[in-house]
Structures are given as structure tokens and as C-alpha cells.
Design an enzyme around this catalytic site. Structure first.
Site, PDB file in Angstrom:
ATOM      1  CG  MET A  30      -1.925  -1.033   1.081  1.00  0.00           C
ATOM      2  SD  MET A  30      -3.465  -0.587   1.963  1.00  0.00           S
ATOM      3  CE  MET A  30      -3.082  -0.457   3.542  1.00  0.00           C
ATOM      4  CG  LEU A  33       7.435   1.345  -0.628  1.00  0.00           C
ATOM      5  CD1 LEU A  33       8.201   0.944  -1.912  1.00  0.00           C
ATOM      6  CD2 LEU A  33       6.340   0.298  -0.342  1.00  0.00           C
ATOM      7  CG  HIS A  37       6.997  -2.482   2.192  1.00  0.00           C
ATOM      8  ND1 HIS A  37       6.846  -1.056   2.828  1.00  0.00           N
ATOM      9  CD2 HIS A  37       5.799  -3.063   2.160  1.00  0.00           C
ATOM     10  CE1 HIS A  37       5.658  -1.291   3.345  1.00  0.00           C
ATOM     11  NE2 HIS A  37       5.037  -2.282   3.038  1.00  0.00           N
ATOM     12  CD  GLN A  61      -6.380  -3.475   2.774  1.00  0.00           C
ATOM     13  OE1 GLN A  61      -6.086  -3.989   1.634  1.00  0.00           O
ATOM     14  NE2 GLN A  61      -5.323  -3.440   3.794  1.00  0.00           N
ATOM     15  CE  LYS A 150       3.384  -4.606  10.270  1.00  0.00           C
ATOM     16  NZ  LYS A 150       2.080  -4.462  10.652  1.00  0.00           N
ATOM     17  NE  ARG A 188      -3.123   1.576   9.740  1.00  0.00           N
ATOM     18  CZ  ARG A 188      -3.510   0.474   8.743  1.00  0.00           C
ATOM     19  NH1 ARG A 188      -2.753  -0.442   8.454  1.00  0.00           N
ATOM     20  NH2 ARG A 188      -4.505   0.840   7.963  1.00  0.00           N
TER      21      ARG A 188
END
Length: 282
Positions: A30, A33, A37, A61, A150, A188
Site C-alpha cells: 500500500m 515503503l 517492503h 479493506q 508481521k 502506521r
């Protein structure tokens, strides 16, 4: 490195690569990065001829009160990070093409696999995840797709979908990449205040404590979970959503710990929802 936004162009490119006898490694993201990633890209490069990474913040989502609008986005930043890795294609589709007007078809898995753990707190989340991953696999046509552990539950449900729907792709999952203090890397994490960021490593410390308890012979799941709750309660402004010890394939709870398990937890630290886990064998 080439950026493709058009779905038809993306599939056409992949078909030419396949016709040439080359393998495609796919890293769906998403965006915004981080090193986690990039570790997926590095693994894909070792195993595949052509690397395609997608950047798409999937609206399906996110629940109505979640962070779709706030989720960090910076395509130019991401492209700079990817350039040294020599990714072949960055697929950056638009939501109106991925979910055109009149789109009514979604993918889901019935039962506990999507309804427990994160699914209990985010009831539409995995329906959205499975739908977008199914779309991306159909568009990109990869031989292998790479995901980080994760998001352990996500890895389990995606593998199940691919098995049940006979997607001709191998799903590769790789270990969580962490900050120096143990916090699992996540886009996040940028939401955390300075004080919250200081306390966030307690999550991983709690998981390591649980792992040690099990290694030392404590196989009663309830006992381990109680100790984890006690340790996490020392975190200021933290609200535990769940702590679970489950089978790594079925996500069934393990009251008596045995086999390969996932020790998983989720909590809200201030306004930020954080998840983490450890996978271990007993």
C-alpha cells in the site's frame, strides 16, 4: 524502472514476460515503503527474473471509521527507495479502475479464519484484502508473491484463498523486519507521538517474554496470555484488543501449546492500532 497505472497495460506486459519464459516475482504493497517492503523485493530478486511491486491503498479493506484518508502516501518517495533495487515495474492503479462503478463481486473466506483476531475488530478487512489480492494476482500474473509475516493472519488467509481458488502462484512469507528497539516496521508507525513511540517497543518485549516462558516449559496458553496482559498494562495509553496463541495454519486457539504456533497481539496505542506476532515451534 517503469511505472504502469493502466490495468490492461500491466497484464499485457506480464503476458509478454511469461511468453518469453521468464518468471515474475510480485510484491503487493500500500506504499509508504519501509525496510520490510524492501526486504521482500530483495528476496524476490534472488528468485525471479522480473520484479513487479504494486502501490495501491485499497479502500475495500478499510472500515468506515478507519484511517483510509489519513494513510500515508508519497509515490515519489517510494520510487526513490525502489530505484537502487532496480525494480522492473511499479504498478500504481487507480481505485476507480480497480473498483469501477457497478463492481459487486468480492472474495471472502467463511468461518473463523477471517472472523477472529484482527477480523473480530475489523469485520470487513479480510474481505477487502482477499478481493484486492485476487484482483492483483489476476492482473499481474506472478509466479511468486511475497508478503511479510508481521501481518500473520493476512498471510494465512491469502494462502488459503490461493489454495481454494487454485491460483497458480506460490505465496512466500518472510520474517518481520524491526527497528533497532524491536518495534515491527509499519507505515502506521508514523502516526505515533514521541511518547507513544518510546513505549511501543514494549510490544515486542512482551512477545519475547512469552516465547521464553514457552521455551522454559510453560505450555498453558492461559498462563502465558495472563503474563502478557500484565506486562502490556504497564504501557501508558494502551488498549489491548487481543492476545492469542494459535495454530500457525488453522489459527485455532492453543489452550495447550504444541506444534507451530503464532503468538499474536493487537492494541491501540493512543489512536494508532499496532499488531505484532512471533512464530515458533514447540
Amino acid at each position: 524502472m517503469r511505472v504502469i497505472s493502466d490495468i490492461t497495460e500491466m497484464t499485457s506486459f506480464s503476458r509478454k514476460i511469461i511468453a518469453a519464459g521468464k518468471t515474475i516475482g510480485f510484491v503487493p504493497t500500500m506504499g509508504y515503503l519501509h525496510a520490510g517492503h524492501l526486504s521482500l523485493v530483495e528476496r524476490a530478486k534472488k528468485e525471479c527474473d522480473i520484479i513487479i511491486l504494486s502501490i495501491f491503498v485499497n479502500p475495500a479493506q478499510f472500515g468506515p471509521k478507519e484511517d483510509l484518508a489519513a494513510y500515508p502516501r508519497d509515490l515519489m518517495r517510494d520510487l526513490k527507495l525502489l530505484k537502487p533495487l532496480k525494480v522492473d515495474i511499479v504498478f500504481n492503479p487507480q481505485a476507480k479502475e480497480m473498483y469501477p462503478s457497478g463492481c459487486k463481486t468480492f472474495v471472502n473466506i467463511d468461518g473463523d479464519l477471517t472472523q477472529k483476531l484482527c477480523g473480530a475488530f475489523r469485520p470487513i478487512h479480510f474481505k477487502g484484502v482477499l478481493t484486492v489480492v485476487a484482483k492483483l494476482l489476476n492482473i499481474v500474473l506472478p509466479h511468486k508473491a511475497y508478503f511479510g509475516e508481521k501481518d500473520a493472519q493476512q498471510c494465512v488467509v491469502i494462502k488459503k484463498m490461493c489454495k481454494d481458488l487454485k491460483f497458480p502462484v506460490k505465496i512466500i512469507t518472510l520474517p518481520t523486519i524491526r527497528e533497532k528497539d524491536g518495534l515491527a516496521m509499519s507505515s502506521r508507525n508514523t502516526y505515533l507521538t514521541t511518547e507513544e513511540r518510546k513505549s511501543a517497543p514494549m510490544i515486542y518485549k512482551t512477545l519475547l517474554m512469552a516465547e521464553k516462558m514457552i521455551d522454559d516449559g510453560e505450555l498453558r496458553g492461559k498462563k502465558v496470555i495472563t503474563a502478557m496482559k500484565k506486562k502490556l498494562k504497564s504501557m501508558k495509553n494502551a488498549e489491548i484488543q487481543y492476545i492469542s496463541i494459535v495454530n500457525s495454519d488453522t489459527l485455532e486457539d492453543r489452550a495447550n501449546i504444541s506444534g507451530e504456533i503464532i503468538i499474536a497481539l493487537a492494541l491501540k496505542l493512543g489512536k494508532t492500532r499496532l499488531i505484532d506476532n512471533i512464530v515458533m515451534s514447540v
